[in-house]
Design an enzyme around this catalytic site. Sequence first.
Site, PDB file in Angstrom:
ATOM      1  N   LYS A 113       1.930  -3.592   6.776  1.00 57.43           N
ATOM      2  CA  LYS A 113       2.332  -3.637   5.358  1.00 57.43           C
ATOM      3  C   LYS A 113       3.838  -3.412   5.245  1.00 57.43           C
ATOM      4  O   LYS A 113       4.512  -4.056   4.440  1.00 57.43           O
ATOM      5  CB  LYS A 113       1.552  -2.596   4.544  1.00 57.43           C
ATOM      6  CG  LYS A 113       0.091  -2.940   4.379  1.00 57.43           C
ATOM      7  CD  LYS A 113      -0.111  -4.190   3.516  1.00 57.43           C
ATOM      8  CE  LYS A 113      -1.504  -4.735   3.597  1.00 57.43           C
ATOM      9  NZ  LYS A 113      -1.690  -6.031   2.942  1.00 57.43           N
ATOM     10  N   SER A 131       0.835  -1.202   0.000  1.00 61.58           N
ATOM     11  CA  SER A 131       0.000   0.000   0.000  1.00 61.58           C
ATOM     12  C   SER A 131       0.866   1.247   0.000  1.00 61.58           C
ATOM     13  O   SER A 131       1.985   1.240   0.543  1.00 61.58           O
ATOM     14  CB  SER A 131      -0.845  -0.040   1.281  1.00 61.58           C
ATOM     15  OG  SER A 131      -1.461   1.197   1.513  1.00 61.58           O
ATOM     16  N   TYR A 190      -2.078  -0.787  10.960  1.00 53.94           N
ATOM     17  CA  TYR A 190      -2.315  -1.420   9.657  1.00 53.94           C
ATOM     18  C   TYR A 190      -1.152  -1.121   8.717  1.00 53.94           C
ATOM     19  O   TYR A 190      -0.594  -2.030   8.081  1.00 53.94           O
ATOM     20  CB  TYR A 190      -3.630  -0.903   9.041  1.00 53.94           C
ATOM     21  CG  TYR A 190      -3.714  -1.180   7.563  1.00 53.94           C
ATOM     22  CD1 TYR A 190      -3.951  -2.467   7.096  1.00 53.94           C
ATOM     23  CD2 TYR A 190      -3.489  -0.168   6.619  1.00 53.94           C
ATOM     24  CE1 TYR A 190      -3.972  -2.746   5.733  1.00 53.94           C
ATOM     25  CE2 TYR A 190      -3.506  -0.437   5.259  1.00 53.94           C
ATOM     26  CZ  TYR A 190      -3.754  -1.728   4.821  1.00 53.94           C
ATOM     27  OH  TYR A 190      -3.763  -1.995   3.475  1.00 53.94           O
TER      28      TYR A 190
HETATM   29  P1  NAD Z   1     -11.023  -6.862   1.389  1.00 55.97           P
HETATM   30  O1  NAD Z   1     -11.227  -6.871   2.848  1.00 55.97           O
HETATM   31  O2  NAD Z   1     -12.175  -6.553   0.507  1.00 55.97           O
HETATM   32  O3  NAD Z   1     -10.397  -8.245   0.922  1.00 55.97           O
HETATM   33  C1  NAD Z   1      -9.577  -9.031   1.732  1.00 55.97           C
HETATM   34  C2  NAD Z   1     -10.131 -10.437   1.705  1.00 55.97           C
HETATM   35  O4  NAD Z   1      -9.288 -11.279   2.506  1.00 55.97           O
HETATM   36  C3  NAD Z   1     -11.528 -10.545   2.294  1.00 55.97           C
HETATM   37  O5  NAD Z   1     -12.334 -11.275   1.408  1.00 55.97           O
HETATM   38  C4  NAD Z   1     -11.348 -11.291   3.609  1.00 55.97           C
HETATM   39  O6  NAD Z   1     -12.452 -12.107   3.908  1.00 55.97           O
HETATM   40  C5  NAD Z   1     -10.095 -12.102   3.326  1.00 55.97           C
HETATM   41  N1  NAD Z   1      -9.269 -12.448   4.479  1.00 55.97           N
HETATM   42  C6  NAD Z   1      -8.794 -11.639   5.449  1.00 55.97           C
HETATM   43  N2  NAD Z   1      -8.006 -12.339   6.289  1.00 55.97           N
HETATM   44  C7  NAD Z   1      -7.993 -13.616   5.839  1.00 55.97           C
HETATM   45  C8  NAD Z   1      -7.349 -14.815   6.260  1.00 55.97           C
HETATM   46  N3  NAD Z   1      -6.559 -14.843   7.325  1.00 55.97           N
HETATM   47  N4  NAD Z   1      -7.551 -15.953   5.539  1.00 55.97           N
HETATM   48  C9  NAD Z   1      -8.349 -15.950   4.438  1.00 55.97           C
HETATM   49  N5  NAD Z   1      -8.972 -14.852   3.993  1.00 55.97           N
HETATM   50  C10 NAD Z   1      -8.791 -13.700   4.677  1.00 55.97           C
HETATM   51  O7  NAD Z   1      -9.809  -5.853   1.099  1.00 55.97           O
HETATM   52  P2  NAD Z   1      -9.299  -5.276  -0.284  1.00 55.97           P
HETATM   53  O8  NAD Z   1      -9.649  -3.845  -0.339  1.00 55.97           O
HETATM   54  O9  NAD Z   1      -9.688  -6.176  -1.382  1.00 55.97           O
HETATM   55  O10 NAD Z   1      -7.737  -5.360  -0.035  1.00 55.97           O
HETATM   56  C11 NAD Z   1      -6.978  -6.475  -0.463  1.00 55.97           C
HETATM   57  C12 NAD Z   1      -5.542  -6.271  -0.069  1.00 55.97           C
HETATM   58  O11 NAD Z   1      -5.066  -5.037  -0.603  1.00 55.97           O
HETATM   59  C13 NAD Z   1      -5.299  -6.197   1.434  1.00 55.97           C
HETATM   60  O12 NAD Z   1      -4.073  -6.810   1.709  1.00 55.97           O
HETATM   61  C14 NAD Z   1      -5.211  -4.710   1.690  1.00 55.97           C
HETATM   62  O13 NAD Z   1      -4.433  -4.430   2.813  1.00 55.97           O
HETATM   63  C15 NAD Z   1      -4.512  -4.236   0.428  1.00 55.97           C
HETATM   64  N6  NAD Z   1      -4.774  -2.830   0.099  1.00 55.97           N
HETATM   65  C16 NAD Z   1      -6.054  -2.386   0.020  1.00 55.97           C
HETATM   66  C17 NAD Z   1      -6.287  -1.043  -0.288  1.00 55.97           C
HETATM   67  C18 NAD Z   1      -7.681  -0.498  -0.324  1.00 55.97           C
HETATM   68  O14 NAD Z   1      -7.844   0.707  -0.203  1.00 55.97           O
HETATM   69  N7  NAD Z   1      -8.713  -1.308  -0.521  1.00 55.97           N
HETATM   70  C19 NAD Z   1      -5.212  -0.183  -0.545  1.00 55.97           C
HETATM   71  C20 NAD Z   1      -3.919  -0.699  -0.447  1.00 55.97           C
HETATM   72  C21 NAD Z   1      -3.711  -2.032  -0.129  1.00 55.97           C
HETATM   73  C1  WQD Z   2      -9.535   9.665   0.964  1.00 57.73           C
HETATM   74  C2  WQD Z   2      -9.670  11.135   1.278  1.00 57.73           C
HETATM   75  C3  WQD Z   2     -10.012  11.656   3.598  1.00 57.73           C
HETATM   76  C4  WQD Z   2     -13.966   9.853   3.970  1.00 57.73           C
HETATM   77  C5  WQD Z   2      -6.940   4.606   2.875  1.00 57.73           C
HETATM   78  C6  WQD Z   2      -5.898   3.974   3.755  1.00 57.73           C
HETATM   79  C7  WQD Z   2      -4.696   3.613   2.926  1.00 57.73           C
HETATM   80  C8  WQD Z   2      -5.098   2.761   1.745  1.00 57.73           C
HETATM   81  C9  WQD Z   2      -6.168   3.413   0.941  1.00 57.73           C
HETATM   82  C10 WQD Z   2      -5.019   0.441   2.351  1.00 57.73           C
HETATM   83  C11 WQD Z   2      -8.907  11.542   2.530  1.00 57.73           C
HETATM   84  C12 WQD Z   2     -11.207  12.069   2.762  1.00 57.73           C
HETATM   85  C13 WQD Z   2     -12.747  10.296   3.479  1.00 57.73           C
HETATM   86  C14 WQD Z   2     -14.947  10.816   4.329  1.00 57.73           C
HETATM   87  C15 WQD Z   2     -13.435  12.564   3.641  1.00 57.73           C
HETATM   88  N1  WQD Z   2      -5.661   1.501   2.164  1.00 57.73           N
HETATM   89  N2  WQD Z   2     -12.500  11.626   3.314  1.00 57.73           N
HETATM   90  N3  WQD Z   2     -14.636  12.135   4.151  1.00 57.73           N
HETATM   91  O1  WQD Z   2      -7.221   7.548   3.858  1.00 57.73           O
HETATM   92  O2  WQD Z   2      -6.358   8.091   1.538  1.00 57.73           O
HETATM   93  O3  WQD Z   2      -6.393   5.784   2.310  1.00 57.73           O
HETATM   94  O4  WQD Z   2      -7.274   3.732   1.809  1.00 57.73           O
HETATM   95  O5  WQD Z   2      -3.853   0.241   2.276  1.00 57.73           O
HETATM   96  O6  WQD Z   2      -3.846   2.929   3.780  1.00 57.73           O
HETATM   97  O7  WQD Z   2      -5.540   4.916   4.749  1.00 57.73           O
HETATM   98  O8  WQD Z   2      -8.529   6.861   1.782  1.00 57.73           O
HETATM   99  O9  WQD Z   2     -10.855   6.887   1.066  1.00 57.73           O
HETATM  100  O10 WQD Z   2     -10.349   6.935   3.545  1.00 57.73           O
HETATM  101  O11 WQD Z   2      -9.846   8.935   2.151  1.00 57.73           O
HETATM  102  O12 WQD Z   2     -13.207  13.775   3.499  1.00 57.73           O
HETATM  103  O13 WQD Z   2     -16.032  10.490   4.804  1.00 57.73           O
HETATM  104  O14 WQD Z   2     -11.040  11.429   1.530  1.00 57.73           O
HETATM  105  O15 WQD Z   2      -9.726  12.623   4.565  1.00 57.73           O
HETATM  106  O16 WQD Z   2      -8.381  12.792   2.297  1.00 57.73           O
HETATM  107  P1  WQD Z   2      -7.094   7.177   2.460  1.00 57.73           P
HETATM  108  P2  WQD Z   2      -9.972   7.324   2.164  1.00 57.73           P
END
Ligand code: NAD
Ligand code: WQD
Length: 356
Positions: A164, A135, A160
Site C-alpha cells: 500500500k 489503508s 501487505y
Molecule cells: P476483498 O478481498 O473483499 O475485495 C478485493 C476484490 O478484488 C475481491 O473481490 C478480489 O476477488 C478482487 N481481486 C483481487 N485481485 C484482483 C485482480 N488482480 N484482478 C481482479 N480482481 C482482483 O477486499 P476489501 O476488504 O473489499 O478491500 C478492498 C481494498 O481495500 C483492497 O485494496 C484492500 O487492500 C483495501 N483495504 C481494505 C481494508 C479492510 O480491512 N477490508 C482496509 C484498508 C484497505
Molecule cells: C482489530 C483488533 C486485534 C481478531 C487490519 C489490517 C489493516 C487494515 C484493517 C487493510 C486488533 C484484535 C482481532 C481476533 C482480537 N486492513 N483481534 N482477536 O489488525 O486493526 O487491521 O484490517 O488494509 O491493515 O491489519 O484489524 O480486525 O484484524 O483487528 O483480539 O480474533 O482486534 O488484535 O487489536 P487490524 P483486525
Amino acid sequence: MEPLKVHKQKLKILVTGGAGYIGSHTVVELAKAGFEPVIVDDFSNSHPYVLQGIEKIIGYEPITYHMNCRNLDDLDQIAKEHDDIKGLVHFAAYKLVGESVKEPIKYYENNLDSNISVTKFCLKNGIRSVVFSSSCTVYGLPDKLPVSEAAPLKEAESPYGRTKQIGEYFFEDCIKALHPLNVISLRYFNPIGADPSSEIGELPIGIPNNLVPYITQTGAGLRELLTVFGDDYSTPDGTCVRDYIHVSDLAQAHIAALSKLLSDQSTEPKIEYFNIGTGRGYSVLEIIRAFEKVSGKSLPHVIGPRRKGDVPMIYADPSKALKDLGWRAEYNIEEALSHAWKWEQRLPELNLKQTG
Ligand code: NAD
Ligand code: WQD
C-alpha cells in the site's frame, strides 16, 4: 408535440475489485448516486452471489467483467466496449496481513502489478480521475494520535502494508512525471458492518482474521470463542484500540472523492491523501460489549497472547475529509455492529455460510 427528452448520461466508473467487500458496497452507493458502475473482478476473493445481492438493492445487475485487472489486454477489451469511462476506483488487491508475511511474492505481484496495469489503462484511455484504496496500515506505528495525513509513513508492519505504501509512492511518481492523472488515495481505517438491507456484506473465506467477522461468527455459534489478542497494552483497558468505520460510510467516501475529482477543472496532475475513519477509537473489549448489547447475546471470549505486528492504538483525524470532501461517517458503532450481526444471521438463508 412530444416533450423534449433530456438524456442525462450516467457517468461510467470502472471499479476493480467491485465484487469484494468494500467494492460491492461502493458499487451500490455509486449506482444510488447516479453513476454507472462497471465491475472488473477475478473473483479470487469474492463470491458470485454478490452480484445478485447488489441487484436486489439497486434493481439491476451491474456490468461485470470476470477478469484479472493485471492483464492489460483484458482491460483493453473493456475499453473497446466502453469508450466513455470517466473514472476508476481501484480496490483490486490481496489484503490478508498474515498471508502476506508468508507469501510476499503473491502480494507484491498482485497488488503492485494491478496498480501498474490499471494506470496504463487510464493513461491509454484518457481517464484522469482515480481513487486508490489505501489503508491506515501505511502509518505503521504512529507517533501522534489521532493520526493525520501529515504523519510520516513509518516502517510497514507487513508486506501487505508495504504494497500500500509503494502503491502511493507509485502514483506519486507518476504525478511527478506529469502523467495526466488526478488521484485520491483513501486511507481506510477498520471497515466493518454491512449494507443496512442485509443483501450484501463481508464474506470472509475460511477462519476470519478480522475482529468483527470473528465476533459475529462466534455469536452465530460457528466459532467456539473469541481470543482477545493481548490485554497488557498501554491503552485504557489494556486491549488494542482501533477506528471502526461502517462500510457504507466508507463507500460514500468514494462518491465524495470521485465527485471532487470529476468536478476538478484543472489539468494539473495531482495526488491527495485522505483518512477515512470516524475519529473515535474503540478497544477490543468495548467492541465485545457493544456487540453483546446489539445482539442480546453474551460473547464467549478469553484473553490470549498479543498478535505479532499489532499496533496498540490507532484512530484517525478525519477532519481533512470533512473539510475538502464534505464527507464524514454517519453510522455509530452500535449501528455498524448491528448491521454486521444482521448480515451474519442472513447467511444460512442465502446458503453462504462460510466455515473453515
Ligand atoms: P476483498 O478481498 O473483499 O475485495 C478485493 C476484490 O478484488 C475481491 O473481490 C478480489 O476477488 C478482487 N481481486 C483481487 N485481485 C484482483 C485482480 N488482480 N484482478 C481482479 N480482481 C482482483 O477486499 P476489501 O476488504 O473489499 O478491500 C478492498 C481494498 O481495500 C483492497 O485494496 C484492500 O487492500 C483495501 N483495504 C481494505 C481494508 C479492510 O480491512 N477490508 C482496509 C484498508 C484497505
Ligand atoms: C482489530 C483488533 C486485534 C481478531 C487490519 C489490517 C489493516 C487494515 C484493517 C487493510 C486488533 C484484535 C482481532 C481476533 C482480537 N486492513 N483481534 N482477536 O489488525 O486493526 O487491521 O484490517 O488494509 O491493515 O491489519 O484489524 O480486525 O484484524 O483487528 O483480539 O480474533 O482486534 O488484535 O487489536 P487490524 P483486525
